[in-house]
Design an enzyme around this catalytic site. Structure first.
Site, PDB file in Angstrom:
ATOM      1  N   SER A  92       0.847  -1.215   0.120  1.00 21.02           N
ATOM      2  CA  SER A  92      -0.014   0.033   0.239  1.00 21.02           C
ATOM      3  C   SER A  92       0.784   1.195  -0.244  1.00 21.02           C
ATOM      4  O   SER A  92       0.623   2.247  -0.941  1.00 21.02           O
ATOM      5  CB  SER A  92      -1.016   0.065   0.938  1.00 21.02           C
ATOM      6  OG  SER A  92      -1.799  -0.913   1.034  1.00 21.02           O
ATOM      7  N   ASN A 106      -3.111   7.120  -3.588  1.00 23.29           N
ATOM      8  CA  ASN A 106      -3.407   7.808  -2.366  1.00 23.29           C
ATOM      9  C   ASN A 106      -2.754   9.472  -1.747  1.00 23.29           C
ATOM     10  O   ASN A 106      -3.093  10.247  -0.713  1.00 23.29           O
ATOM     11  CB  ASN A 106      -2.215   7.522  -1.184  1.00 23.29           C
ATOM     12  CG  ASN A 106      -3.869   5.858  -0.781  1.00 23.29           C
ATOM     13  OD1 ASN A 106      -5.205   5.547  -0.677  1.00 23.29           O
ATOM     14  ND2 ASN A 106      -2.611   4.204  -1.192  1.00 23.29           N
ATOM     15  N   HIS A 120      -0.456  -1.479  -7.391  1.00 22.52           N
ATOM     16  CA  HIS A 120      -1.097  -1.356  -5.982  1.00 22.52           C
ATOM     17  C   HIS A 120      -2.811  -1.651  -6.712  1.00 22.52           C
ATOM     18  O   HIS A 120      -3.335  -0.958  -7.069  1.00 22.52           O
ATOM     19  CB  HIS A 120      -0.784   0.302  -5.993  1.00 22.52           C
ATOM     20  CG  HIS A 120      -1.412   0.703  -4.661  1.00 22.52           C
ATOM     21  ND1 HIS A 120      -2.197   1.494  -4.198  1.00 22.52           N
ATOM     22  CD2 HIS A 120      -2.482  -0.716  -3.752  1.00 22.52           C
ATOM     23  CE1 HIS A 120      -3.135   1.969  -3.213  1.00 22.52           C
ATOM     24  NE2 HIS A 120      -2.434   0.675  -2.387  1.00 22.52           N
ATOM     25  N   GLU A 173      -2.637   0.842  -9.966  1.00 21.11           N
ATOM     26  CA  GLU A 173      -1.767   1.444 -10.355  1.00 21.11           C
ATOM     27  C   GLU A 173       0.246   0.868 -10.945  1.00 21.11           C
ATOM     28  O   GLU A 173       0.664  -0.747  -9.685  1.00 21.11           O
ATOM     29  CB  GLU A 173      -1.546   2.513  -8.936  1.00 21.11           C
ATOM     30  CG  GLU A 173      -2.024   3.216  -8.306  1.00 21.11           C
ATOM     31  CD  GLU A 173      -1.798   4.355  -7.742  1.00 21.11           C
ATOM     32  OE1 GLU A 173      -1.485   5.386  -7.539  1.00 21.11           O
ATOM     33  OE2 GLU A 173      -2.461   3.304  -6.603  1.00 21.11           O
TER      34      GLU A 173
HETATM   35  N1  LIG Z   1      -6.693  -4.520   2.258  1.00 23.98           N
HETATM   36  C1  LIG Z   1      -6.213  -2.875   1.366  1.00 23.98           C
HETATM   37  O1  LIG Z   1      -7.287  -2.367   1.170  1.00 23.98           O
HETATM   38  C2  LIG Z   1      -5.336  -3.278   0.444  1.00 23.98           C
HETATM   39  C3  LIG Z   1      -5.314  -2.157  -0.259  1.00 23.98           C
HETATM   40  C4  LIG Z   1      -4.196  -2.483  -1.051  1.00 23.98           C
HETATM   41  C5  LIG Z   1      -2.748  -3.039  -0.627  1.00 23.98           C
HETATM   42  N2  LIG Z   1      -2.936  -3.579   0.154  1.00 23.98           N
HETATM   43  C6  LIG Z   1      -1.335  -4.506   0.690  1.00 23.98           C
HETATM   44  O2  LIG Z   1      -2.043  -6.052   0.485  1.00 23.98           O
HETATM   45  C7  LIG Z   1      -1.180  -6.619   1.183  1.00 23.98           C
HETATM   46  C8  LIG Z   1      -1.859  -7.631   1.701  1.00 23.98           C
HETATM   47  O3  LIG Z   1      -3.066  -7.038   2.528  1.00 23.98           O
HETATM   48  P1  LIG Z   1      -4.085  -7.662   2.883  1.00 23.98           P
HETATM   49  O4  LIG Z   1      -4.890  -6.816   3.242  1.00 23.98           O
HETATM   50  O5  LIG Z   1      -4.411  -9.046   1.931  1.00 23.98           O
HETATM   51  O6  LIG Z   1      -3.604  -8.662   4.443  1.00 23.98           O
HETATM   52  P2  LIG Z   1      -3.900 -10.066   5.126  1.00 23.98           P
HETATM   53  O7  LIG Z   1      -3.761  -9.637   6.334  1.00 23.98           O
HETATM   54  O8  LIG Z   1      -5.192  -9.844   4.508  1.00 23.98           O
HETATM   55  O9  LIG Z   1      -3.137 -11.061   4.050  1.00 23.98           O
HETATM   56  C9  LIG Z   1      -1.820 -10.735   4.556  1.00 23.98           C
HETATM   57  C10 LIG Z   1      -1.329 -12.444   4.058  1.00 23.98           C
HETATM   58  O10 LIG Z   1       0.114 -12.236   4.316  1.00 23.98           O
HETATM   59  C11 LIG Z   1       0.469 -14.014   4.372  1.00 23.98           C
HETATM   60  N3  LIG Z   1       1.469 -13.951   4.911  1.00 23.98           N
HETATM   61  C12 LIG Z   1       1.934 -13.743   6.088  1.00 23.98           C
HETATM   62  N4  LIG Z   1       3.695 -13.561   6.048  1.00 23.98           N
HETATM   63  C13 LIG Z   1       3.578 -14.368   5.054  1.00 23.98           C
HETATM   64  C14 LIG Z   1       4.528 -15.024   4.765  1.00 23.98           C
HETATM   65  N5  LIG Z   1       5.904 -15.412   4.951  1.00 23.98           N
HETATM   66  N6  LIG Z   1       4.790 -15.610   3.215  1.00 23.98           N
HETATM   67  C15 LIG Z   1       3.185 -15.556   3.019  1.00 23.98           C
HETATM   68  N7  LIG Z   1       2.439 -15.151   3.279  1.00 23.98           N
HETATM   69  C16 LIG Z   1       2.664 -14.300   4.378  1.00 23.98           C
HETATM   70  C17 LIG Z   1      -0.997 -13.872   5.761  1.00 23.98           C
HETATM   71  O11 LIG Z   1      -1.004 -15.674   6.615  1.00 23.98           O
HETATM   72  C18 LIG Z   1      -2.161 -13.605   5.107  1.00 23.98           C
HETATM   73  O12 LIG Z   1      -2.473 -14.389   4.680  1.00 23.98           O
HETATM   74  C19 LIG Z   1      -0.065  -5.262   2.211  1.00 23.98           C
HETATM   75  O13 LIG Z   1       0.821  -5.224   1.298  1.00 23.98           O
HETATM   76  C20 LIG Z   1      -1.252  -3.840   1.757  1.00 23.98           C
HETATM   77  O14 LIG Z   1      -0.506  -2.965   2.608  1.00 23.98           O
HETATM   78  C21 LIG Z   1      -3.908  -4.206   1.381  1.00 23.98           C
END
Ligand SMILES: NC(=O)c1ccc[n+]([C@@H]2O[C@H](COP(=O)([O-])OP(=O)(O)OC[C@H]3O[C@@H](n4cnc5c(N)ncnc54)[C@H](O)[C@@H]3O)[C@@H](O)[C@H]2O)c1
Length: 302
Positions: free
Chosen positions: A112, A184, A133, A145
């Site tokens: 993010s 953002n 992104h 993005e």
């Molecule tokens: N949630 C949002 O709105 C959003 C939007 C854009 C970008 N992001 C970004 O996307 C990424 C994921 O966010 P999310 O909301 O899906 O989080 P989430 O917590 O739902 O998912 C993260 C996943 O990563 C896994 N994980 C943790 N350590 C790991 C490892 N060592 N190897 C493999 N998997 C591992 C976890 O088990 C989990 O399933 C982050 O970088 C976040 O900033 C999130």
């Protein structure tokens, strides 16, 4: 574009949704997560979404969960990482992934806010790395993005833009790896002034949101600010800016009012109070409204 082999690292909120989009577009998708439970439930969550949206359920057959990272990326043309927002974790994962992929496999991070440059700087082949992104939920919000660093090759950007466009997304090319990318930066410029209006006693929080939703928010989905500026005239825009810009918030850091809300434990939905108070029913209603709106917009696009 020919069918690609996509590897999604992280099966959480974003990862399973990204896997769903690529599978629906006809690509073979391998998904990896270090937590067995997340991996085990990924296909079920994708199937639920496909059902809910009325999309082709057979797309889920193109998704293969894989508990071994090396096996998950070995044959990939394109790897996208969506694990926790943690820089050392992402750096370590990409270092490991690079040992197992082909020299020309493209590596993308869905961070993010972490600079793509910081995540990818340790790679041996930084020209094939970039940021993508996505916005939540990935299968409803069109924008992705595509962020290049100083090292990213034009071929890497071109492939990634085409891959997402052909999967039905709206890729936006971000030519410099700046904090907040494009979306953002714009969003939080608006949030800063929204908070300042409340902080300065000009209106309450609900009024800020009403003004946006009932006025220019109505137009925003079809009329961007620069289209709007051209529509009304750059001369009028200049005149407005001469009067308004000196008056709006330009503090470089977070608002003290926002800081105080956090210090007081007023964390929004999760504590029942933030800028406003929220009952569980009000929270559920607002979430449902947003989802309904995004689904209707997607149906209209189709
Ligand atoms: N949630 C949002 O709105 C959003 C939007 C854009 C970008 N992001 C970004 O996307 C990424 C994921 O966010 P999310 O909301 O899906 O989080 P989430 O917590 O739902 O998912 C993260 C996943 O990563 C896994 N994980 C943790 N350590 C790991 C490892 N060592 N190897 C493999 N998997 C591992 C976890 O088990 C989990 O399933 C982050 O970088 C976040 O900033 C999130």
């Amino acid at each position: 574009m020919a069918k690609a082999r996509i590897s999604v690292i992280g099966a959480g909120l974003m990862g399973h949704g990204i896997a769903q989009v690529f599978a629906l577009a006809g690509h073979d998708v391998t998904i990896y997560d270090s937590f067995a439970q997340m991996l085990a439930s990924a296909k079920e969550r994708i199937l639920t979404n496909l059902n809910d949206l009325g999309d082709d359920q057979s797309a889920v057959d193109r998704v293969t969960p894989q508990a071994d990272l090396a096996a998950a990326v070995r044959d990939a043309d394109y790897v996208v990482e969506a694990v926790l927002e943690d820089l050392p974790l992402k750096q370590q994962l990409f270092a490991e992934i690079e040992q197992h992929v082909r020299p020309n496999t493209i590596l993308a991070s869905n961070t993010s806010v972490i600079p793509i440059t910081d995540i990818m700087q340790g790679l041996k082949r930084r020209e094939r790395a970039l940021g993508t992104h996505w916005w939540n939920p990935p299968y409803l919000v069109p924008l992705v993005e595509v962020i290049e660093t100083q090292w990213t090759s034009p071929e890497t950007v071109a492939f990634t833009m085409a891959l997402h466009a052909e999967a039905g997304k709206k890729p936006a090319h971000v030519k410099k790896d700046v904090p907040g990318f494009i979306g953002n930066r714009l969003q939080h410029a608006l949030w800063r002034e929204a908070i300042a209006l409340v902080e300065n006693g000009i209106c309450d929080a609900e009024t800020v949101d009403t003004v946006i939703k009932a006025a220019f928010g109505r137009r925003l989905a079809v009329l961007g600010p620069l289209e709007n500026a051209d529509m009304v005239g750059t001369d009028l825009t200049l005149a407005i800016h001469k009067t308004v810009l000196p008056a709006i918030d330009s503090r470089p850091g977070p608002s003290p009012y926002l800081e105080s809300l956090v210090q007081e434990g007023k964390l929004g939905f999760k504590s029942g109070e933030g800028f406003r108070t929220w009952t569980p029913a009000q929270q559920a209603a607002l979430r449902a409204t947003v989802l309904q709106h995004l689904k209707a917009a997607r149906a209209k696009d189709a």
